[in-house]
Design an enzyme around this catalytic site. Structure first.
Site, PDB file in Angstrom:
ATOM      1  N   CYS A  74      -6.479   3.394   1.565  1.00 40.83           N
ATOM      2  CA  CYS A  74      -6.008   3.539   2.945  1.00 40.83           C
ATOM      3  C   CYS A  74      -7.239   3.567   3.841  1.00 40.83           C
ATOM      4  CB  CYS A  74      -5.216   4.833   3.068  1.00 40.83           C
ATOM      5  SG  CYS A  74      -4.754   5.309   4.746  1.00 40.83           S
ATOM      6  N   CYS A 183      -6.319  -2.443   7.649  1.00 38.43           N
ATOM      7  CA  CYS A 183      -5.313  -1.519   7.133  1.00 38.43           C
ATOM      8  C   CYS A 183      -4.758  -2.143   5.865  1.00 38.43           C
ATOM      9  CB  CYS A 183      -4.192  -1.304   8.158  1.00 38.43           C
ATOM     10  SG  CYS A 183      -2.791  -0.347   7.533  1.00 38.43           S
TER      11      CYS A 183
END
Length: 259
Positions: A74, A183
């Protein structure tokens, strides 16, 4: 640490499976445990303190499963929490950062775009990295609303296409030649993004680099799984497992756990 123990990965949701795929492709004999904290997604809208707290909770869950290395799959968690994680826990951590360096190095127009969460773009680590390339113009765009749509399994919806056009058009007009996906959810949008971008604009994400770094750390510090039986791949989620099952094409066990 037993070298046959699993690789642990966590993300704010299903997006980090794009990182898991790269690792599994490169290291098919390794056991893995993936943790999707979808109940708390998106991390990009949370404070640094919240992100650090959630990242520690995820790490402790994976350590309870005896993971030998943890991949923070992440961008937001990496840029906001990996320093604190490395200070607190002895297990090796692999982070994921936006691939600014290869984009800036390869750019011919000296202008690149980055699509990322607010949490990543506002982080100290991101700003430190971006400052290394002051000769390159970096067009930053927060991907407001993209993660929730992906978490709902609606990657190809008209709403998604509308948002992507809104975010990418200014980058096209600014003459970028590389788009960095900042992302781990966003690689699932590459088919739609390619329909919007001119062919001359190349897309870069961090998946391959993370997989190579994971392999390097295992080789240097821990060792590879040497068991003869087939490796196991297990996925945990604290939200509706249906989307995760769909992403994985029902090939692997997905366990609901309300953590």
């Amino acid at each position: 640490m037993n070298n046959n123990n699993p690789i642990g990965l966590f993300d704010s949701g299903i997006g980090g499976t794009s990182i898991w795929r790269e690792i599994h492709e490169l290291l098919p004999n390794e056991n893995t445990i993936y943790l999707a904290d979808s109940k708390n997604a998106p991390y990009g809208q949370r404070s640094k303190e919240e992100i650090v707290g959630l990242s520690m909770k995820n790490t402790e869950f994976l350590l309870e499963q005896n993971c030998k290395i943890i991949v923070v799959a992440c961008n937001t968690a990496t840029t906001n929490a990996i320093k604190e994680l490395r200070a607190k826990y002895s297990v090796p951590f692999i982070g994921i950062e936006p691939a600014i360096k290869p984009a800036a190095t390869l750019s011919k127009t000296q202008t690149i775009g980055i699509l990322a969460t607010a949490g990543t773009l506002n982080s100290e680590l991101f700003h430190q990295t971006a400052q290394q390339f002051q000769n390159t113009r970096i067009i930053e765009q927060i991907g407001h609303g993209l993660v929730p749509i992906i978490e709902n399994g609606e990657m190809k919806s008209p709403e998604m296409n509308k948002l992507l056009k809104k975010y990418l058009q200014p980058m096209i007009e600014a003459n970028i030649d590389y788009l960095v996906l900042g992302c781990s959810h966003y690689p699932y949008l590459i088919p739609q993004i390619k329909k919007i971008l001119p062919e001359s604009i190349k897309i870069i994400d961090s998946g391959e680099a993370v997989a190579r770094q994971t392999k390097n750390i295992l080789e240097e510090r821990i060792g590879f799984n040497n068991q003869l039986e087939k490796s196991t791949q297990v996925f945990y989620t604290n939200s509706n497992p249906q989307v995760l099952n769909s992403i994985l094409k029902n090939k692997y066990p997905v366990i609901f756990k309300d953590f």
